[in-house]
Design an enzyme around this catalytic site. Structure first.
Site, PDB file in Angstrom:
ATOM      1  N   HIS A  30       0.773  -1.379   0.010  1.00 41.61           N
ATOM      2  CA  HIS A  30      -0.010   0.069  -0.001  1.00 41.61           C
ATOM      3  C   HIS A  30       0.906   1.463  -0.079  1.00 41.61           C
ATOM      4  O   HIS A  30       0.622   2.034   0.761  1.00 41.61           O
ATOM      5  CB  HIS A  30      -0.936  -0.056   1.127  1.00 41.61           C
ATOM      6  CG  HIS A  30      -0.661  -0.319   2.439  1.00 41.61           C
ATOM      7  ND1 HIS A  30       0.331   0.425   2.996  1.00 41.61           N
ATOM      8  CD2 HIS A  30      -1.165  -1.022   3.471  1.00 41.61           C
ATOM      9  CE1 HIS A  30       0.540   0.035   4.267  1.00 41.61           C
ATOM     10  NE2 HIS A  30      -0.280  -0.775   4.589  1.00 41.61           N
ATOM     11  N   HIS A  33      -7.959  -9.221  12.650  1.00 39.27           N
ATOM     12  CA  HIS A  33      -7.520  -7.691  12.047  1.00 39.27           C
ATOM     13  C   HIS A  33      -8.142  -7.930  10.757  1.00 39.27           C
ATOM     14  O   HIS A  33      -8.097  -8.781   9.988  1.00 39.27           O
ATOM     15  CB  HIS A  33      -6.052  -7.744  12.088  1.00 39.27           C
ATOM     16  CG  HIS A  33      -5.416  -6.425  11.579  1.00 39.27           C
ATOM     17  ND1 HIS A  33      -6.192  -5.222  11.214  1.00 39.27           N
ATOM     18  CD2 HIS A  33      -4.214  -6.353  10.862  1.00 39.27           C
ATOM     19  CE1 HIS A  33      -5.430  -4.186  10.929  1.00 39.27           C
ATOM     20  NE2 HIS A  33      -4.285  -4.891  10.316  1.00 39.27           N
ATOM     21  N   GLU A  48      -7.525  -5.849   8.045  1.00 42.50           N
ATOM     22  CA  GLU A  48      -7.145  -5.323   6.981  1.00 42.50           C
ATOM     23  C   GLU A  48      -6.699  -6.402   5.820  1.00 42.50           C
ATOM     24  O   GLU A  48      -6.908  -7.442   5.947  1.00 42.50           O
ATOM     25  CB  GLU A  48      -5.590  -4.863   7.402  1.00 42.50           C
ATOM     26  CG  GLU A  48      -4.986  -3.906   6.357  1.00 42.50           C
ATOM     27  CD  GLU A  48      -3.725  -3.066   6.512  1.00 42.50           C
ATOM     28  OE1 GLU A  48      -3.454  -3.019   7.697  1.00 42.50           O
ATOM     29  OE2 GLU A  48      -3.251  -2.242   5.702  1.00 42.50           O
ATOM     30  N   ASP A  98      -4.794  -7.550   3.902  1.00 45.54           N
ATOM     31  CA  ASP A  98      -3.731  -8.711   3.545  1.00 45.54           C
ATOM     32  C   ASP A  98      -4.014  -9.736   4.373  1.00 45.54           C
ATOM     33  O   ASP A  98      -3.439 -10.748   4.623  1.00 45.54           O
ATOM     34  CB  ASP A  98      -2.426  -8.169   4.116  1.00 45.54           C
ATOM     35  CG  ASP A  98      -2.326  -7.334   5.315  1.00 45.54           C
ATOM     36  OD1 ASP A  98      -3.258  -6.695   5.618  1.00 45.54           O
ATOM     37  OD2 ASP A  98      -1.346  -7.299   5.872  1.00 45.54           O
ATOM     38  N   HIS A 132      -2.820  -2.083  14.733  1.00 42.36           N
ATOM     39  CA  HIS A 132      -2.778  -0.911  14.467  1.00 42.36           C
ATOM     40  C   HIS A 132      -3.910  -0.420  14.075  1.00 42.36           C
ATOM     41  O   HIS A 132      -3.998   0.909  13.284  1.00 42.36           O
ATOM     42  CB  HIS A 132      -1.554  -0.556  13.458  1.00 42.36           C
ATOM     43  CG  HIS A 132      -1.650  -1.255  12.042  1.00 42.36           C
ATOM     44  ND1 HIS A 132      -1.638  -0.567  11.031  1.00 42.36           N
ATOM     45  CD2 HIS A 132      -1.875  -2.641  11.724  1.00 42.36           C
ATOM     46  CE1 HIS A 132      -1.808  -1.215   9.944  1.00 42.36           C
ATOM     47  NE2 HIS A 132      -1.956  -2.618  10.395  1.00 42.36           N
ATOM     48  N   ASP A 152      -0.262  -8.163  13.405  1.00 37.97           N
ATOM     49  CA  ASP A 152       0.623  -7.427  12.600  1.00 37.97           C
ATOM     50  C   ASP A 152       1.798  -7.186  13.693  1.00 37.97           C
ATOM     51  O   ASP A 152       2.961  -7.186  13.242  1.00 37.97           O
ATOM     52  CB  ASP A 152       0.250  -6.097  12.383  1.00 37.97           C
ATOM     53  CG  ASP A 152      -0.339  -6.253  10.825  1.00 37.97           C
ATOM     54  OD1 ASP A 152      -0.284  -7.181  10.088  1.00 37.97           O
ATOM     55  OD2 ASP A 152      -1.424  -5.430  10.687  1.00 37.97           O
ATOM     56  N   TYR A 183       9.565  -2.520  10.150  1.00 38.24           N
ATOM     57  CA  TYR A 183       8.248  -2.654  10.328  1.00 38.24           C
ATOM     58  C   TYR A 183       7.597  -1.628  11.202  1.00 38.24           C
ATOM     59  O   TYR A 183       6.663  -1.071  10.768  1.00 38.24           O
ATOM     60  CB  TYR A 183       8.018  -4.263  10.615  1.00 38.24           C
ATOM     61  CG  TYR A 183       6.586  -4.544  10.420  1.00 38.24           C
ATOM     62  CD1 TYR A 183       6.024  -5.284   9.318  1.00 38.24           C
ATOM     63  CD2 TYR A 183       5.440  -4.321  11.448  1.00 38.24           C
ATOM     64  CE1 TYR A 183       4.592  -5.720   9.042  1.00 38.24           C
ATOM     65  CE2 TYR A 183       4.101  -4.502  11.397  1.00 38.24           C
ATOM     66  CZ  TYR A 183       3.753  -5.475  10.214  1.00 38.24           C
ATOM     67  OH  TYR A 183       2.320  -5.763  10.145  1.00 38.24           O
ATOM     68  N   HIS A 223       2.991 -11.554   9.622  1.00 36.61           N
ATOM     69  CA  HIS A 223       4.080 -11.243   8.556  1.00 36.61           C
ATOM     70  C   HIS A 223       5.239 -11.925   9.127  1.00 36.61           C
ATOM     71  O   HIS A 223       5.846 -11.815  10.141  1.00 36.61           O
ATOM     72  CB  HIS A 223       4.112  -9.764   8.287  1.00 36.61           C
ATOM     73  CG  HIS A 223       2.903  -9.072   7.613  1.00 36.61           C
ATOM     74  ND1 HIS A 223       2.361  -9.490   6.253  1.00 36.61           N
ATOM     75  CD2 HIS A 223       2.084  -8.190   8.163  1.00 36.61           C
ATOM     76  CE1 HIS A 223       1.371  -8.660   6.224  1.00 36.61           C
ATOM     77  NE2 HIS A 223       1.139  -8.059   7.349  1.00 36.61           N
TER      78      HIS A 223
HETATM   79 FE1  FEO Z   1      -2.585  -4.347   9.210  1.00 38.15          FE
HETATM   80 FE2  FEO Z   1      -0.677  -6.810   7.778  1.00 38.15          FE
HETATM   81  O1  FEO Z   1      -2.127  -5.531   8.088  1.00 38.15           O
END
Ligand code: FEO
Length: 405
Positions: free
Chosen positions: A24, A78, A80, A82, A145, A164, A196, A229
């Site tokens: 992003h 979460h 988001e 991804d 986040h 995350d 990160y 991740h």
């Molecule tokens: Fe906040 Fe890996 O997405």
């Protein structure tokens, strides 16, 4: 990718995105991974999903372990894209499964999918579900986040699925921290964590400190931390906890990161003289030209350094566009505990140094004023001034740094 067992009957079933370089808009030079986890228990439970284009790959791995129709619970830590992106594909295979998320998670999820036919259940901190041999406890981590965020603690396994938090954008063959360190070294791993944190989590440093304390109070002492991740922390999960504590406490190296851009090399000449002054004052120095450096890399270096200098020529009475963009990016990330300053060349009239100084003061950093400006192109005398400015700036960094030693 083949699934990997991380605890008895708990598996990583994610995907490695070797090709990703842009997340992003944030440059990730080393790719990333999308991790999700299967608890193959009496009530099979999937924790998180993957980015939608990796759904086929992740589901293929999942099918090697279980018929997805048997999944009874899906945890959404979460929302988001991804991590949520493949939820519709998962739910198509196990439509009767209960979906657990926070209240805000449910509201957000409804913006991405038609959830009217799903059994979505909202949870709060402390709520638990039993999967059989395991108990999953949820802890809300709002604004870490996103507002919806939570983590999942698998008590009997000593496993924290941390979403995350504690992640890294790094595609590699390693699924675990110890494997990664053997292949790439500890410095590369810590660098990926700092990258990160700096680019995603830095604005929420105080909240992270509170959350770390909250986890301790709840008796959550993981022997494994599995983020969404990068690598899973099994060799030394305390390492990443300590690293995060250092980051939220403003720890940094006694070093200056200089980020600049230039039109006709004048600001670049200033940069060289300033950098020499910094080094001669006995302070380490990293110099990055903005047009040749992704913003995310520059931010990572700033996160590692006690001092930062921004150099920009004046264009149309304002900051040079690449540096103006960088200042805006930096402002949003809310760096703290740093000594900062500005410098640059101008032709017809100044402006950039004044505007950059205002930006840095707006970020509530320890700003060294006045910044230094040069008309057109630095003369030998100007370069001496720049050198002296570099020494003066580095001396301030050394003095300011003492309170963190
Ligand atoms: Fe906040 Fe890996 O997405």
């Amino acid at each position: 990718m083949k699934p990997v067992q991380i605890k008895p009957d708990i598996f990583w079933v994610g995907a490695v995105d070797w090709a990703a370089r842009d997340f992003h808009g944030y440059v990730i030079p080393n790719g990333t991974t999308y991790n999700n986890y299967l608890v193959r228990d009496e009530h099979p439970t999937l924790v998180d999903t993957v980015k939608s284009e990796f759904a086929d790959e992740a589901l293929e791995g999942l099918r090697g372990l279980i018929d997805p129709a048997l999944i009874r619970n899906v945890i959404v830590n979460h929302i988001e894209n991804d991590h949520l992106g493949a939820l519709d594909r998962v739910m198509a295979l196990c439509p009767e499964a209960a979906v657990y998320t926070t209240e805000r998670g449910k509201k957000g999820m409804a913006r991405f999918f038609d959830i009217s036919r799903w059994d979505v259940r909202t949870v709060k901190s402390g709520d638990e579900i039993a999967t059989g041999r395991y108990t999953l406890r949820f802890v809300e981590t709002p604004m870490l986040h996103w507002p919806d965020s939570m983590v999942t603690w698998v008590k009997e396994a000593g496993l924290l699925i941390s979403q995350d938090a504690f992640g890294q954008h790094y595609a590699s063959a390693a699924r675990f921290d110890d494997e990664f360190v053997r292949a790439n070294g500890l410095v590369a791993l810590e660098d990926a964590v700092i990258d990160y944190y700096a680019n995603i989590l830095m604005p929420f440093g105080n909240l992270i400190r509170t959350t770390l304390g909250q986890l301790e109070k709840l008796g959550i002492a993981p022997d494994m931390i599995a983020p969404d991740h990068g690598v899973i922390w099994r060799g030394d999960p305390g390492r990443v906890l300590k690293l995060y504590r250092n980051l939220v406490d403003g720890k940094a190296d006694r070093r200056v990161t200089v980020v600049y851009d230039t039109m006709w090399k004048g600001t670049e000449m200033m940069t060289r003289a300033i950098a020499q002054g910094i080094m001669d004052e006995g302070v380490d120095c990293v110099v990055l030209k903005m047009r040749a450096t992704p913003m995310s890399v520059a931010v990572k270096e700033i996160a590692k350094s006690r001092g930062m200098l921004l150099g920009s020529p004046t264009l149309n009475n304002d900051i040079f566009p690449s540096m103006a963009g960088f200042a805006a990016y930096l402002r949003g990330l809310r760096p703290r505990d740093r000594v900062a300053g500005a410098y640059g060349c101008y032709g017809w009239g100044g402006g950039a140094v004044k505007r950059l100084t205002e930006e840095l003061k707006g970020m509530k950093l320890e700003v060294v004023e006045p910044g230094i400006e040069v008309h057109y192109r630095p003369s030998a005398e100007d370069r001496e001034r720049c050198y002296a400015f570099g020494r003066q700036f580095a001396a301030r960094v050394k003095e300011y740094h003492r309170k963190y030693e």
